[in-house]
Scaffold this motif. Structure first.
Motif, PDB file in Angstrom:
ATOM      1  N   ASP A   1       0.806  -1.231   0.000  1.00 25.19           N
ATOM      2  CA  ASP A   1       0.000   0.000   0.000  1.00 25.19           C
ATOM      3  C   ASP A   1       0.832   1.271   0.000  1.00 25.19           C
ATOM      4  OD1 ASP A   1       1.047  -0.222   2.489  1.00 25.19           O
ATOM      5  OD2 ASP A   1      -0.850  -0.182   3.578  1.00 25.19           O
ATOM      6  N   GLN A   2       2.152   1.165  -0.234  1.00 32.41           N
ATOM      7  CA  GLN A   2       3.023   2.336  -0.322  1.00 32.41           C
ATOM      8  C   GLN A   2       3.871   2.225  -1.577  1.00 32.41           C
ATOM      9  OE1 GLN A   2       3.060   5.010   1.658  1.00 32.41           O
ATOM     10  NE2 GLN A   2       1.485   4.181   3.020  1.00 32.41           N
ATOM     11  N   PRO A   3       4.122   3.357  -2.262  1.00 31.56           N
ATOM     12  CA  PRO A   3       5.001   3.296  -3.440  1.00 31.56           C
ATOM     13  C   PRO A   3       6.382   2.768  -3.057  1.00 31.56           C
ATOM     14  CG  PRO A   3       3.861   5.413  -3.318  1.00 31.56           C
ATOM     15  CD  PRO A   3       3.611   4.717  -2.015  1.00 31.56           C
ATOM     16  N   ARG A   4       6.984   2.020  -3.955  1.00 26.79           N
ATOM     17  CA  ARG A   4       8.297   1.455  -3.702  1.00 26.79           C
ATOM     18  C   ARG A   4       9.188   1.675  -4.920  1.00 26.79           C
ATOM     19  NH1 ARG A   4       7.023  -4.450  -0.823  1.00 26.79           N
ATOM     20  NH2 ARG A   4       5.660  -3.654   0.828  1.00 26.79           N
ATOM     21  N   THR A   5      10.478   1.745  -4.669  1.00 33.31           N
ATOM     22  CA  THR A   5      11.435   1.902  -5.763  1.00 33.31           C
ATOM     23  C   THR A   5      12.135   0.585  -6.016  1.00 33.31           C
ATOM     24  OG1 THR A   5      13.192   2.607  -4.257  1.00 33.31           O
ATOM     25  CG2 THR A   5      11.804   4.334  -5.220  1.00 33.31           C
ATOM     26  N   VAL A   6      12.540   0.398  -7.253  1.00 31.88           N
ATOM     27  CA  VAL A   6      13.296  -0.793  -7.625  1.00 31.88           C
ATOM     28  C   VAL A   6      14.325  -0.394  -8.665  1.00 31.88           C
ATOM     29  CG1 VAL A   6      11.645  -1.464  -9.431  1.00 31.88           C
ATOM     30  CG2 VAL A   6      13.150  -3.188  -8.418  1.00 31.88           C
ATOM     31  N   LEU A   7      15.521  -0.941  -8.545  1.00 32.69           N
ATOM     32  CA  LEU A   7      16.619  -0.628  -9.455  1.00 32.69           C
ATOM     33  C   LEU A   7      16.924  -1.853 -10.307  1.00 32.69           C
ATOM     34  CD1 LEU A   7      18.923   1.184 -10.469  1.00 32.69           C
ATOM     35  CD2 LEU A   7      20.315   0.330  -8.568  1.00 32.69           C
ATOM     36  N   ILE A   8      16.847  -1.677 -11.616  1.00 35.77           N
ATOM     37  CA  ILE A   8      17.176  -2.739 -12.561  1.00 35.77           C
ATOM     38  C   ILE A   8      18.453  -2.329 -13.286  1.00 35.77           C
ATOM     39  CG2 ILE A   8      16.379  -4.135 -14.498  1.00 35.77           C
ATOM     40  CD1 ILE A   8      14.709  -4.441 -11.956  1.00 35.77           C
ATOM     41  N   ASP A   9      19.519  -3.056 -13.057  1.00 33.00           N
ATOM     42  CA  ASP A   9      20.796  -2.735 -13.690  1.00 33.00           C
ATOM     43  C   ASP A   9      20.792  -3.165 -15.145  1.00 33.00           C
ATOM     44  OD1 ASP A   9      21.925  -1.680 -11.361  1.00 33.00           O
ATOM     45  OD2 ASP A   9      22.480  -3.675 -10.653  1.00 33.00           O
ATOM     46  N   ARG A  10      21.665  -2.518 -15.918  1.00 29.30           N
ATOM     47  CA  ARG A  10      21.796  -2.874 -17.328  1.00 29.30           C
ATOM     48  C   ARG A  10      22.275  -4.324 -17.457  1.00 29.30           C
ATOM     49  NH1 ARG A  10      23.072   2.645 -17.505  1.00 29.30           N
ATOM     50  NH2 ARG A  10      21.994   3.783 -19.169  1.00 29.30           N
ATOM     51  N   GLY A  11      21.705  -5.049 -18.414  1.00 29.70           N
ATOM     52  CA  GLY A  11      22.106  -6.425 -18.658  1.00 29.70           C
ATOM     53  C   GLY A  11      21.387  -7.450 -17.801  1.00 29.70           C
ATOM     54  N   THR A  12      20.456  -7.023 -16.968  1.00 30.23           N
ATOM     55  CA  THR A  12      19.723  -7.969 -16.124  1.00 30.23           C
ATOM     56  C   THR A  12      18.678  -8.704 -16.958  1.00 30.23           C
ATOM     57  OG1 THR A  12      19.998  -6.467 -14.251  1.00 30.23           O
ATOM     58  CG2 THR A  12      18.379  -8.221 -14.017  1.00 30.23           C
ATOM     59  N   GLY A  13      18.658 -10.042 -16.875  1.00 28.21           N
ATOM     60  CA  GLY A  13      17.726 -10.861 -17.633  1.00 28.21           C
ATOM     61  C   GLY A  13      16.351 -10.903 -16.996  1.00 28.21           C
ATOM     62  N   LEU A  14      15.393 -11.476 -17.742  1.00 30.55           N
ATOM     63  CA  LEU A  14      14.004 -11.505 -17.283  1.00 30.55           C
ATOM     64  C   LEU A  14      13.864 -12.256 -15.969  1.00 30.55           C
ATOM     65  CD1 LEU A  14      10.978 -11.072 -17.557  1.00 30.55           C
ATOM     66  CD2 LEU A  14      10.893 -13.008 -19.146  1.00 30.55           C
ATOM     67  N   ARG A  15      14.476 -13.428 -15.866  1.00 33.24           N
ATOM     68  CA  ARG A  15      14.340 -14.214 -14.636  1.00 33.24           C
ATOM     69  C   ARG A  15      14.961 -13.498 -13.442  1.00 33.24           C
ATOM     70  NH1 ARG A  15      12.477 -19.303 -15.600  1.00 33.24           N
ATOM     71  NH2 ARG A  15      12.493 -19.996 -17.767  1.00 33.24           N
ATOM     72  N   ASP A  16      16.086 -12.823 -13.670  1.00 32.72           N
ATOM     73  CA  ASP A  16      16.706 -12.063 -12.583  1.00 32.72           C
ATOM     74  C   ASP A  16      15.845 -10.865 -12.192  1.00 32.72           C
ATOM     75  OD1 ASP A  16      18.870 -13.778 -12.436  1.00 32.72           O
ATOM     76  OD2 ASP A  16      20.028 -12.666 -13.925  1.00 32.72           O
ATOM     77  N   ILE A  17      15.215 -10.235 -13.195  1.00 36.22           N
ATOM     78  CA  ILE A  17      14.307  -9.126 -12.896  1.00 36.22           C
ATOM     79  C   ILE A  17      13.149  -9.613 -12.032  1.00 36.22           C
ATOM     80  CG2 ILE A  17      12.630  -7.531 -13.922  1.00 36.22           C
ATOM     81  CD1 ILE A  17      14.520  -7.217 -16.287  1.00 36.22           C
ATOM     82  N   ALA A  18      12.587 -10.768 -12.401  1.00 36.29           N
ATOM     83  CA  ALA A  18      11.492 -11.332 -11.613  1.00 36.29           C
ATOM     84  C   ALA A  18      11.946 -11.630 -10.192  1.00 36.29           C
ATOM     85  CB  ALA A  18      10.967 -12.598 -12.294  1.00 36.29           C
ATOM     86  N   GLU A  19      13.174 -12.120 -10.051  1.00 33.12           N
ATOM     87  CA  GLU A  19      13.711 -12.411  -8.715  1.00 33.12           C
ATOM     88  C   GLU A  19      13.835 -11.136  -7.895  1.00 33.12           C
ATOM     89  OE1 GLU A  19      14.883 -14.785  -5.681  1.00 33.12           O
ATOM     90  OE2 GLU A  19      14.385 -15.547  -7.683  1.00 33.12           O
ATOM     91  N   ILE A  20      14.337 -10.065  -8.518  1.00 34.11           N
ATOM     92  CA  ILE A  20      14.479  -8.775  -7.816  1.00 34.11           C
ATOM     93  C   ILE A  20      13.115  -8.260  -7.382  1.00 34.11           C
ATOM     94  CG2 ILE A  20      15.144  -6.358  -8.119  1.00 34.11           C
ATOM     95  CD1 ILE A  20      17.348  -7.370 -10.043  1.00 34.11           C
TER      96      ILE A  20
END
Length: 432
Positions: free
Chosen positions: A94-113
């Protein structure tokens, strides 16, 4: 005609079949049921026997395969609608959150993050949703602000748009290239290093927007491109009577104007003073050029004042010693100072000095300039006396703004024939 009738044994033989038929008919006749028997249901006939074709092995295999296919399709449809519902339903946070996706991160790693950050409930559903939407290759790196209750589809769309959190850094007009590099190095969001300090006057001060992961060198490159674009535009629209021969000389003149005043409506008039002096072959005698010649891109140390030795220093930037413009820019001017240098006011002013209110008093001749200087010093003396009376302790001699010893640039102004100066007190020249 006579009808002959069989008699004797022949007649008996002929009558035998008739009696057989009569007995058969009697045997096949159903006796009437009793009332209780009539109420009982009759047994249904059994199923017909399976044909030999239905019991064929190929037919049986095909029937089994069709059953598997139907069950699989129904199961897949159920999983699809279940996953689609989960992929599009509102999340629990219920609160906005930030997330950082580094360059070169794959789909599965993004899902994990995203799963570790508590933004998605199932990384497998997120991966499947992205794959089904055919957006795998469109997810972009960056820092994103995810709104409260965002669905997995909303998060995917945010990563596809690439609209991450935007930061900005403001570079004030009049900073040297060294000071700009120091400011960029101090920024905690930018990454990388700046290999070399750019040449003076090649950067355009402005506010630059960027996202996390952008490099400091990238900001420098943008500042250089913007500088080249603005200088080309200003140079094309310059006053044709300017005593400057190139865009580089225009930038040098604009840098002096930038350091001499921070008031917008004074820039073109300050520029006119230096243009008029150049046309009359008078030395510019600008304090900021003296500072740059002695201290370079680091600028005048905090709390320090221009000394007589600084004014006497022999270098390519000391406009008390050299004629014309200095060797190069002394800072990075902004758009307004570039425009003022390209199209200065049409005045006959040759002097200016601070007026004590943040602006400057201009004069066309040396006598009026000396009056303006005397008026400014009297104002500063009154302010200093009032401050001393309020503090109950006199300030040390030579520390007040505009004091003759502390500001030797106004201590002995020269008349135009001797290269008199366009000067202002040290309090107005130091913009580092």
């Amino acid at each position: 005609m006579n009808d002959a009738q069989p008699t004797g044994e022949g007649a008996d033989k002929a009558a035998e079949p008739a009696r057989g038929k009569s007995r058969a008919a009697g045997a096949s006749r159903i006796n009437p049921k009793s009332p209780s028997d009539a109420l009982r249901p009759e047994r249904a006939p059994g199923p017909p026997p399976r044909s030999q074709q239905a019991r064929h092995p190929i037919v049986m295999i095909m029937n089994f395969a069709m059953t598997i296919i139907v069950v699989s399709v129904l199961g897949a449809a159920g999983l699809f609608f279940f996953g689609k519902m989960r992929f599009e339903e509102r999340s629990h946070f219920d609160q906005p959150r930030t997330v950082l996706i580094d360059r070169g991160t794959g789909l599965r790693d993004i899902a994990e993050i995203l799963h570790e950050r508590g933004l998605i409930s199932s990384k497998w559903i997120f991966v499947a949703g992205v794959e089904f939407s055919r957006e795998r290759d469109n997810l972009k790196a960056g820092e994103y602000l995810i709104p409260a209750h965002a669905s997995m589809r909303d998060i995917m769309n945010a990563l596809v748009s690439g609209k991450g959190i935007v930061y900005s850094i403001s570079i004030p007009e009049g900073l040297t290239s060294e000071q700009i590099v120091d400011k960029l190095n101090a920024d905690p969001v930018l990454i990388g290093t700046i290999e070399t300090v750019p040449p003076e006057g090649t950067l355009l001060p402005d506010t630059y927007r960027y996202t996390r992961g952008d490099s400091r060198q990238g900001i420098i490159d943008r500042m250089e491109r913007e500088h080249d674009r603005v200088v080309a535009t200003v140079w094309a629209g310059r006053d044709k009577d300017l005593p400057v021969q190139s865009p580089e000389e225009l930038v040098t003149l604009a840098s002096i104007v930038e350091k001499e005043t921070g008031i917008a409506d004074e820039r073109s008039r300050v520029a006119a003073v230096f243009i008029n002096r150049l046309k009359q072959n008078m030395r510019l005698q600008s304090d900021p050029t003296v500072i740059y010649g002695v201290y370079g891109g680091a600028g005048l140390p905090q709390g320090a004042a221009i000394k007589r030795s600084d004014l006497d220093a022999e270098n390519d930037y000391n406009t008390y010693k050299i004629a014309g413009l200095p060797k190069g820019p002394i800072a990075n001017p902004g758009r307004a100072s570039l425009a003022a240098a390209a199209n200065p006011s049409r005045t006959k002013d040759l002097y200016f000095v601070a007026d004590g209110t943040g602006g400057h008093a201009f004069a066309e001749n040396y006598q009026d300039h000396r009056k303006n200087v005397a008026r400014y010093r009297a104002l500063m003396a009154d302010q200093k006396a009032g401050a001393d009376a309020a503090d109950g302790d006199a300030a040390p001699a030579g520390t007040g703004p505009g004091d003759q010893e502390a500001d030797p640039t106004d201590a002995a102004p020269q008349p135009p024939a001797n290269g008199g100066g366009a000067k202002k007190p040290k309090a107005g020249t130091q913009q580092d």
